[in-house]
Design a protein around this motif. Structure first.
Motif, PDB file in Angstrom:
ATOM      1  N   ALA A 120      -0.635   0.839   5.062  1.00  0.00           N
ATOM      2  CA  ALA A 120      -0.569   0.756   6.568  1.00  0.00           C
ATOM      3  C   ALA A 120       1.059   1.449   7.129  1.00  0.00           C
ATOM      4  O   ALA A 120       1.746   0.787   6.544  1.00  0.00           O
ATOM      5  N   TYR A 121       0.618   2.246   7.437  1.00  0.00           N
ATOM      6  CA  TYR A 121       2.083   3.101   7.758  1.00  0.00           C
ATOM      7  C   TYR A 121       2.421   2.582   9.980  1.00  0.00           C
ATOM      8  O   TYR A 121       1.423   2.672  10.247  1.00  0.00           O
ATOM      9  N   GLY A 122       3.023   2.375  10.035  1.00  0.00           N
ATOM     10  CA  GLY A 122       3.825   1.756  11.490  1.00  0.00           C
ATOM     11  C   GLY A 122       3.627   3.401  12.403  1.00  0.00           C
ATOM     12  O   GLY A 122       3.217   4.142  12.183  1.00  0.00           O
ATOM     13  N   GLY A 123       3.849   3.081  13.504  1.00  0.00           N
ATOM     14  CA  GLY A 123       3.860   4.298  14.312  1.00  0.00           C
ATOM     15  C   GLY A 123       5.120   5.018  14.230  1.00  0.00           C
ATOM     16  O   GLY A 123       5.788   4.521  14.030  1.00  0.00           O
ATOM     17  N   PRO A 124       4.887   5.760  14.662  1.00  0.00           N
ATOM     18  CA  PRO A 124       6.377   7.403  14.604  1.00  0.00           C
ATOM     19  C   PRO A 124       7.436   6.523  15.184  1.00  0.00           C
ATOM     20  O   PRO A 124       7.787   5.721  16.558  1.00  0.00           O
TER      21      PRO A 124
END
Length: 78
Positions: free
Chosen positions: A11-15
């Motif tokens: 799961a990646y966070g926002g930019p």
């Protein structure tokens, strides 16, 4: 024998927002530790009713400019 682990999705966070600040934060902390503005202000008091900045603040700005971009200042009064 090695067990195979199942791969879980990542799961990646926002930019993120990146800003290049250069040496100014380091220089500001160094001037603060030296108490550059305080030393200058104690040596050259100002008239508080007329001044927008203290002499120490102006000297810190000039030192920061000279150390971060060593080019002559033009129209400083503006």
């Amino acid at each position: 024998m090695r067990e195979r682990r199942s791969r879980q999705p990542i799961a990646y966070g926002g930019p993120s927002v990146e800003k290049v600040l250069g040496a100014l934060p380091v220089l500001a902390e160094y001037c603060h530790r030296l108490d550059l503005a305080g030393i200058v202000d104690r040596a050259c008091p100002i008239r508080a009713d007329v001044a927008i900045l203290t002499h120490g603040q102006v000297i810190e700005a000039l030192v920061a400019n000279r150390l971060t971009s060593p080019s002559p200042l033009y129209r400083v009064q503006d």
